[in-house]
Design an enzyme around this catalytic site. Structure first.
Site, PDB file in Angstrom:
ATOM      1  N   CYS A  75       0.796  -1.240  -0.003  1.00 31.44           N
ATOM      2  CA  CYS A  75       0.023   0.068  -0.049  1.00 31.44           C
ATOM      3  C   CYS A  75       0.839   1.172  -0.067  1.00 31.44           C
ATOM      4  O   CYS A  75       1.974   1.350   0.769  1.00 31.44           O
ATOM      5  CB  CYS A  75      -1.005   0.133   1.159  1.00 31.44           C
ATOM      6  SG  CYS A  75      -0.455   0.833   2.866  1.00 31.44           S
ATOM      7  N   GLU A  76       0.446   2.383  -0.860  1.00 34.58           N
ATOM      8  CA  GLU A  76       1.420   3.142  -0.955  1.00 34.58           C
ATOM      9  C   GLU A  76       1.318   4.147   0.232  1.00 34.58           C
ATOM     10  O   GLU A  76       2.171   5.260   0.395  1.00 34.58           O
ATOM     11  CB  GLU A  76       1.070   4.087  -2.214  1.00 34.58           C
ATOM     12  CG  GLU A  76      -0.190   4.761  -2.206  1.00 34.58           C
ATOM     13  CD  GLU A  76      -0.560   5.122  -3.718  1.00 34.58           C
ATOM     14  OE1 GLU A  76       0.067   4.877  -4.874  1.00 34.58           O
ATOM     15  OE2 GLU A  76      -1.717   6.080  -3.819  1.00 34.58           O
ATOM     16  N   HIS A  77       0.361   4.047   1.147  1.00 34.67           N
ATOM     17  CA  HIS A  77       0.141   4.887   2.160  1.00 34.67           C
ATOM     18  C   HIS A  77       1.130   4.526   3.272  1.00 34.67           C
ATOM     19  O   HIS A  77       1.699   5.331   4.266  1.00 34.67           O
ATOM     20  CB  HIS A  77      -1.200   5.264   2.683  1.00 34.67           C
ATOM     21  CG  HIS A  77      -2.043   5.709   1.676  1.00 34.67           C
ATOM     22  ND1 HIS A  77      -3.452   5.210   1.323  1.00 34.67           N
ATOM     23  CD2 HIS A  77      -1.932   6.712   0.982  1.00 34.67           C
ATOM     24  CE1 HIS A  77      -3.945   5.885   0.591  1.00 34.67           C
ATOM     25  NE2 HIS A  77      -3.263   6.505   0.018  1.00 34.67           N
ATOM     26  N   HIS A  78       1.371   3.279   3.630  1.00 36.35           N
ATOM     27  CA  HIS A  78       2.254   2.909   4.628  1.00 36.35           C
ATOM     28  C   HIS A  78       3.302   2.040   4.216  1.00 36.35           C
ATOM     29  O   HIS A  78       4.101   1.444   4.931  1.00 36.35           O
ATOM     30  CB  HIS A  78       1.171   1.962   5.442  1.00 36.35           C
ATOM     31  CG  HIS A  78       0.101   2.652   5.938  1.00 36.35           C
ATOM     32  ND1 HIS A  78      -0.975   2.816   5.540  1.00 36.35           N
ATOM     33  CD2 HIS A  78      -0.198   3.519   7.095  1.00 36.35           C
ATOM     34  CE1 HIS A  78      -2.022   3.549   6.164  1.00 36.35           C
ATOM     35  NE2 HIS A  78      -1.320   4.027   7.218  1.00 36.35           N
ATOM     36  N   GLN A 116      -5.547  -0.216  -3.597  1.00 35.95           N
ATOM     37  CA  GLN A 116      -6.318  -1.366  -4.079  1.00 35.95           C
ATOM     38  C   GLN A 116      -7.219  -1.060  -5.527  1.00 35.95           C
ATOM     39  O   GLN A 116      -7.511  -1.715  -6.282  1.00 35.95           O
ATOM     40  CB  GLN A 116      -6.989  -2.293  -3.228  1.00 35.95           C
ATOM     41  CG  GLN A 116      -7.827  -3.478  -3.707  1.00 35.95           C
ATOM     42  CD  GLN A 116      -8.553  -3.990  -2.618  1.00 35.95           C
ATOM     43  OE1 GLN A 116      -8.076  -4.204  -1.468  1.00 35.95           O
ATOM     44  NE2 GLN A 116      -9.582  -4.896  -2.815  1.00 35.95           N
ATOM     45  N   HIS A 144      -5.514  -5.677   4.212  1.00 36.84           N
ATOM     46  CA  HIS A 144      -4.355  -4.897   4.242  1.00 36.84           C
ATOM     47  C   HIS A 144      -3.709  -4.933   5.548  1.00 36.84           C
ATOM     48  O   HIS A 144      -4.303  -4.826   6.479  1.00 36.84           O
ATOM     49  CB  HIS A 144      -5.007  -3.392   4.158  1.00 36.84           C
ATOM     50  CG  HIS A 144      -5.588  -3.244   2.737  1.00 36.84           C
ATOM     51  ND1 HIS A 144      -5.025  -2.353   1.731  1.00 36.84           N
ATOM     52  CD2 HIS A 144      -6.609  -3.994   1.968  1.00 36.84           C
ATOM     53  CE1 HIS A 144      -5.876  -2.551   0.473  1.00 36.84           C
ATOM     54  NE2 HIS A 144      -6.433  -3.285   0.642  1.00 36.84           N
ATOM     55  N   CYS A 146      -1.812  -2.807   6.723  1.00 34.22           N
ATOM     56  CA  CYS A 146      -1.990  -1.694   7.524  1.00 34.22           C
ATOM     57  C   CYS A 146      -3.225  -1.440   8.520  1.00 34.22           C
ATOM     58  O   CYS A 146      -3.399  -0.582   9.268  1.00 34.22           O
ATOM     59  CB  CYS A 146      -1.878  -0.549   6.536  1.00 34.22           C
ATOM     60  SG  CYS A 146      -2.924  -0.198   5.290  1.00 34.22           S
TER      61      CYS A 146
END
Ligand code: ZN
Length: 185
Positions: A75-78, A116, A144, A146
């Site tokens: 995931c690009e956020h975490h 996603q 996920h 995260c």
């Protein structure tokens, strides 16, 4: 990919956490992680044209359904993994592609920093653009880390995303029928 930058970043991360980067278990970690990213973010070096260009001609445009393509992404956020299954259905337009090639197309997009929803759409768009079928439908179900490891901490919860293109977009009846086929288990 710039391996040296990844090594430096991981060293700083270890230091930032407050760990001792010189202890035995961590000494080679920056190097190991740099090598690992070459693989788990290898999708940037590939294109869907490469993997989907070899096609076979068909006389009848019967639907093709491939279920349970396992994928792992970040995931690009975490930058934590999310992983699960991709299901694909398409109605050909005179051409089909080898089934393993669809799995490779999933990898092209999974092995990047992702969300996603975007990954689902990108897989559908790539199949539309390269294979030019009458329509395509992509369903992704994933867990996920995260969400499981931190924050709301809901281990085992799964997120489902959908993308529909072409005839699946134009005909809701068909969309519903295939949605049932793709998510029946
Ligand atoms: Zn995340």
């Amino acid at each position: 990919m710039d391996q040296e930058k990844i090594r430096q970043a991981v060293s700083l991360l270890i230091e930032g956490i407050g760990e001792d980067g010189s202890r035995e278990g961590l000494r080679e970690t920056p190097e190991r992680i740099a090598r690992m990213y070459e693989e788990i973010c290898g999708g940037y070096a590939q294109s869907p044209e490469e993997v989907l260009s070899k096609t076979f001609t068909v006389e009848h445009n019967e639907p093709v359904i491939v279920r349970d393509i396992t994928f792992y992404s970040l995931c690009e956020h975490h930058m934590l993994p999310f992983f699960g299954k991709v299901h694909i259905a398409y109605i050909p337009n005179g051409k089909v592609v080898g089934l393993s090639k669809l799995a490779r197309c999933v990898e092209v997009y999974a092995r990047r920093l992702q969300i996603q929803e975007n990954m689902t759409g990108q897989i559908a768009d790539a199949i539309m653009e390269v294979l030019k079928p009458q329509g395509v439908m992509v369903v992704v179900e994933a867990e996920h880390l995260c969400m499981s490891m931190r924050g709301v901490q809901k281990p085992g919860s799964r997120t489902e995303t959908y993308a529909v293109r072409g005839v699946f977009e134009q005909q809701p009846g068909m969309q519903n029928r295939f949605l049932q086929l793709l998510t029946k288990m």
